[in-house]
Design a protein around this motif. Structure first.
Motif, short mmCIF file in Angstrom:
data_model
loop_
_atom_site.label_atom_id
_atom_site.label_comp_id
_atom_site.label_asym_id
_atom_site.label_seq_id
_atom_site.Cartn_x
_atom_site.Cartn_y
_atom_site.Cartn_z
N VAL A 193 40.97 24.62 -41.04
CA VAL A 193 41.13 23.55 -40.57
C VAL A 193 40.78 22.34 -41.34
CG1 VAL A 193 41.24 22.04 -38.33
CG2 VAL A 193 41.38 24.60 -38.45
N ARG A 231 32.73 14.96 -25.99
CA ARG A 231 33.17 16.32 -26.57
C ARG A 231 32.02 17.28 -26.22
NH1 ARG A 231 38.12 16.84 -28.22
NH2 ARG A 231 37.67 18.50 -29.63
N ARG A 291 41.86 21.31 -45.42
CA ARG A 291 43.29 21.21 -45.87
C ARG A 291 43.09 19.50 -46.24
NH1 ARG A 291 48.55 20.90 -43.51
NH2 ARG A 291 48.02 20.26 -41.68
N GLU A 295 46.55 9.19 -35.57
CA GLU A 295 46.64 9.06 -34.13
C GLU A 295 47.81 8.09 -34.18
OE1 GLU A 295 42.90 7.21 -35.05
OE2 GLU A 295 43.75 5.22 -34.36
N GLY A 320 43.64 17.53 -37.06
CA GLY A 320 44.15 18.45 -37.95
C GLY A 320 44.08 20.03 -37.47
N GLY A 321 43.67 19.99 -36.21
CA GLY A 321 43.35 21.05 -35.64
C GLY A 321 44.48 21.56 -34.72
N ARG A 345 49.74 23.06 -36.53
CA ARG A 345 48.62 22.15 -36.68
C ARG A 345 49.37 20.82 -37.04
NH1 ARG A 345 45.51 26.17 -39.19
NH2 ARG A 345 44.14 26.99 -37.76
N VAL A 346 48.80 19.75 -36.42
CA VAL A 346 49.27 18.35 -36.79
C VAL A 346 48.41 17.70 -37.61
CG1 VAL A 346 49.59 16.10 -35.43
CG2 VAL A 346 50.46 18.38 -34.50
N GLU A 347 49.01 17.04 -38.55
CA GLU A 347 48.05 16.17 -39.64
C GLU A 347 47.25 15.41 -39.01
OE1 GLU A 347 49.74 14.68 -43.19
OE2 GLU A 347 51.15 16.34 -42.91
N PRO A 348 46.07 15.03 -39.53
CA PRO A 348 45.10 14.27 -38.92
C PRO A 348 45.54 12.60 -38.83
CG PRO A 348 43.88 15.45 -40.63
CD PRO A 348 45.30 15.62 -40.77
N ASN A 407 49.64 1.52 -39.08
CA ASN A 407 49.64 2.84 -38.45
C ASN A 407 50.97 2.98 -37.79
OD1 ASN A 407 48.99 5.23 -37.77
ND2 ASN A 407 47.78 4.63 -36.10
N PHE A 408 51.96 3.82 -38.26
CA PHE A 408 53.30 3.95 -37.72
C PHE A 408 54.00 2.84 -37.45
CE2 PHE A 408 51.03 7.91 -36.65
CZ PHE A 408 52.14 8.71 -36.95
N TYR A 437 42.92 16.09 -30.45
CA TYR A 437 41.52 15.71 -30.23
C TYR A 437 41.39 14.97 -29.07
CZ TYR A 437 36.87 14.22 -31.78
OH TYR A 437 35.38 14.03 -31.75
N ARG A 455 45.49 28.70 -42.47
CA ARG A 455 44.87 27.52 -43.41
C ARG A 455 43.53 26.94 -42.46
NH1 ARG A 455 50.36 24.01 -43.30
NH2 ARG A 455 50.02 24.79 -41.19
N PRO A 457 50.09 10.54 -41.88
CA PRO A 457 51.37 10.45 -41.30
C PRO A 457 51.71 8.94 -40.79
CG PRO A 457 50.12 11.75 -40.05
CD PRO A 457 49.42 11.74 -41.52
N VAL A 488 45.54 11.74 -30.58
CA VAL A 488 44.56 11.52 -31.76
C VAL A 488 44.23 13.00 -32.19
CG1 VAL A 488 42.28 11.11 -32.68
CG2 VAL A 488 43.19 9.84 -30.67
N LEU A 548 53.70 12.44 -35.59
CA LEU A 548 52.78 13.04 -36.18
C LEU A 548 52.86 13.83 -37.28
CD1 LEU A 548 50.04 13.05 -33.43
CD2 LEU A 548 49.77 11.61 -35.53
#
Ligand code: SF4
Ligand code: SF4
Lengths: 203, 158, 372
Positions: A22, A182, A25, C304, C324-325, C299-302, A63-64, C329, A20, A32, C321, C90
């Motif tokens: 990256v 980065r 998608r 955090e 999606g890679g 892969r983990v969905e985007p 978030n969560f 991250y 897939r 989530p 974090v 995640l």
């Protein structure tokens, strides 16, 4: 070819295609974090914040199961002071301060917890200026922020205004890169530093 | 006074117990079957060639970068003796850098590499590089010593 | 005139570490002493900095676990549990029940092992070398069990997203059931050996007091915080895994001195034995892994998430974090020792120089985790 593709599409039991791409998608449904049910403490907190913070510019989301506030850097000190001193919030435990480099901006994330009310809160500050990110220090409110901020300062190059002791913490005094950016490459930079052995050639 | 007596009683009791200490280079504790030492390469006796095809997946995933793998065409494929199109040409592991993490075992698609019980590598030189023959030998010794395929379920997990 | 000369004092700076057995690793502190009293303390850390967070950004999601083993290298199962839980949340998967039980059992055994390590080292810090040998004898039993389970004595690499690497070895439950009374007996023996010892008491009671308010302000967690009388445990306050269904107490101290920190850990070992007992009784059969994609497709969905678990040393948190890679991250580790160590300065102030070692020992720091 087109026919073949269409035929193979609708079978529901077909396994997902292996490779897939990256970024392309599309996430299925909400991310989530928003699928997790909201904790009751977080809901109460959200209601309180909506009432008590009309003048602080912020954006809230779940978030969560926990509430997460995003705010501009200028608002941080005012917000943090209220977090600590408002008896309905009473965040006395600063769990973690993390800096994240998103390449176009830098984010500083504060994870808070209250021993009194047993609720969690995430504060997020986005710094748009990647060359000279500057933020107010919260050490006066939570002494626990001391080393976390020093670490974020050396790792990401964030200047924390009003920090009592802005020496580098984990790195050498003479390291002038910020390793957790980065743009920092993992091996290359240290090769010419004295005392560090080069990666041996593979052959 | 009472304390001294109590201490003496403990000493007396401990005196008659079997010793716990193992005198290491002379005696050794038995290793558990799953023990992960250094990785070794397995030998496919059926085709008389290694399982490893030299695909370099393990090399890419090794966190310490201590492996080096090269691939060549399999001469036995041309004669039809084997189904493997490619075969390993060169395989070295710098055992001084290996951290026995078993990532190479778990990413291998050909079940060609396994964690052996070899773990003693004290020496005088920093780089102890094991080449192909050593790696085969390590696995063979290990098989002879253990008589089973340890950690077999762990394959292809990561 | 003469009295004035006699009373004039000079502030002295004493450098402790970084390679001193009493600093439990490569930790350095510069103590400012006024006579016998410590007037100030400047800790220097970073000698063991391996750039875990940067390494994690350059590894695949599941591979990061091997680096987590090496952060807090005495409580590896707990670290792995935290990260595996983060990945699972995640991903939106749940581990099967057997895996959950196995994880809790191993994490709690690891807590015993870790506290045993503390017990031995703390004994050595106050000048008693015998406890060290006893502690290691007890520890060895469980270490060998870990070796049988994961194949490694220290760097286990055993928990994965969605479950475990492989099933518990055959006969694990019986073996552990046989072993538990011995473990319990070992803890009692250690207790008898040190807790009533007069020399030990005079070295630890009332030494290095940390008030609850101070402990909270400096972000202390785990036994250091509980010794100050705050009944706070992540297993209770933000329950994860099976802990809501388990019956255990959270021991707290009263005075926040070195003895309380020691005592809390000793009591926690007993609670851990209780937890392991309960889990063993309920340990179900069944699968140990919820299938997740294999490595090139993992892969983990985007998103955090901040996950935290109660490690032997405190609140171990990970801020993950994902974009999606195949690689995370950003992984930020909130290390409990790192935060507990911040409170060292206030604890050392006005203590005797000879007690500095005891106070540092009572924090039970692991430098691999402080420096990451
Ligand atoms: S050991 Fe396995 S992964 Fe490594 S090169 Fe050989 S076949 Fe490929
Ligand atoms: S065990 Fe780990 S370090 Fe050693 S060769 Fe395999 S992947 Fe590399």
């Amino acid at each position: 070819m087109a026919d073949l593709d269409e035929q193979s599409q609708p079978t529901p039991s077909e396994p997902a295609p292996p490779a897939r791409p990256v970024p392309a998608r599309a996430p299925a449904g909400p991310p989530p974090g928003e699928r997790t049910p909201v904790k009751p403490t977080a809901q109460a907190l959200a209601d309180h914040l909506a009432l008590a913070w009309p003048d602080v510019e912020h954006h809230a989301r779940f978030n969560f199961g926990d509430i997460e506030l995003t705010m501009p850097a200028g608002q941080l000190l005012a917000a943090v002071e209220r977090c600590r001193n408002d008896p309905a919030l009473a965040f006395d435990y600063l769990m973690c301060v993390s800096g994240v480099d998103y390449e176009t901006s830098i984010e500083v994330v504060y994870h808070l917890y209250s021993y009194q009310h047993h609720h969690h809160l995430t504060l997020k500050v986005t710094l748009a200026d990647c060359d000279r990110p500057t933020l107010d220090s919260v050490t006066a409110i939570w002494p626990a922020a001391d080393w976390h901020e020093r670490e974020a300062a050396e790792m990401l190059g964030i200047t924390f205004l009003g920090h009592p002791d802005p020496r580098p913490l984990l790195l050498d005094d003479d390291v002038d890169e910020h390793p957790l950016r980065r743009s920092h490459q993992l091996v290359a930079v240290y090769a010419d530093r004295p005392g560090i052995v080069e990666e041996p050639d593979d052959d | 006074m009472l304390g001294v007596l109590k201490g003496l009683v403990t000493t007396w009791k401990t005196h008659w117990r079997a010793p716990v200490t193992v005198q290491y280079p002379d005696e050794r504790l038995p290793l558990q079957p799953r023990y992960m030492g250094f990785p070794g390469l397995m030998w496919d006796a059926e085709h008389d060639e290694p399982f490893c095809t030299g695909c370099q997946v393990c090399m890419r995933y090794c966190p310490t970068g201590c492996m080096f793998v090269e691939m060549k065409d399999n001469p036995k494929f041309a004669t039809g003796e084997s189904k493997r199109r490619k075969i390993v040409a060169d395989f070295t592991i710098n055992l001084s850098r290996c951290i026995s993490c078993s990532i190479c075992v778990e990413v291998c698609n050909f079940e060609a590499i396994e964690m052996t019980h070899h773990h003693e590598r004290a020496g005088y030189y920093p780089d102890q590089v094991a080449g192909l023959p050593t790696l085969f030998q390590m696995s063979a010794d290990h098989r002879a010593g253990v008589g089973q395929k340890p950690g077999h379920e762990t394959r292809n997990l990561l | 005139m003469t009295t004035e000369r006699a009373l004039r004092t000079v502030d002295m700076h004493i450098n402790v570490g970084p390679q001193h057995p009493a600093t439990h690793g490569v930790f350095r502190m510069v103590l400012e002493v006024d006579g016998e009293r410590v007037a100030g303390c400047t800790p220097y850390i970073g000698y063991l900095h391996r750039g875990f967070e940067k390494l994690a950004e350059n590894e695949e999601w599941q591979e990061v676990i091997i680096h987590l083993d090496r952060t807090d290298y005495i409580s590896q199962f707990n670290n792995e549990l935290c990260y595996a839980m983060g990945m699972e949340r995640l991903l939106g998967v749940e581990p099967p029940e057997r895996a959950e039980y196995a994880r809790v059992i191993l994490a709690e055994l690891n807590r015993i092992v870790s506290h045993m390590m503390f017990y031995g080292a703390f004994g050595a810090d106050v000048g008693a070398l015998t406890p060290f040998l006893y502690a290691f004898r007890e520890r060895e039993r469980l270490q060998r069990l870990f070796e049988a389970v994961s194949g490694a004595r220290l760097m286990h690499f055993y928990f994965r997203a969605g479950g475990l690497k492989e099933d518990l070895p055959e006969g694990f439950a019986d073996e552990l059931r046989r072993m538990l009374p011995a473990v319990q007996h070992g803890i009692d023996e250690c207790d008898r050996l040190l807790t009533q010892n007069e020399v030990f008491l005079s070295r630890t009671v009332g030494v290095g007091k940390l008030a609850a308010s101070e402990a909270i302000a400096y972000g202390c967690s785990g036994p250091v915080l509980r010794a100050s009388g705050v009944r706070e445990d992540v297993r209770r306050s933000d329950p994860y895994s099976l802990y809501p269904t388990l019956d255990f107490d959270v021991p707290v101290g009263k005075n926040g001195d070195c003895f309380d920190r020691y005592w809390v850990r000793l009591a926690e070992m007993r609670e851990s034995v209780r937890i392991v007992q309960q889990c063993l009784d309920r340990l179900p059969e069944g699968p140990i892994r919820t299938p997740v994609p294999r490595y090139p497709h993992f892969r983990v969905e985007p998103g955090e998430i901040y996950v935290h678990t109660e490690n032997p040393r405190g609140d171990y948190g990970l801020y993950l974090v994902s974009k999606g890679g195949v690689q995370p991250y950003r992984v930020k580790l909130r290390s409990p020792c790192f935060c507990n160590l911040m409170a060292l300065g206030p604890m050392l102030r006005d203590s005797y120089l000879a007690d500095a070692v005891v106070i540092l020992g009572s924090l039970d720091i692991v430098l691999g985790e402080v420096d990451r």
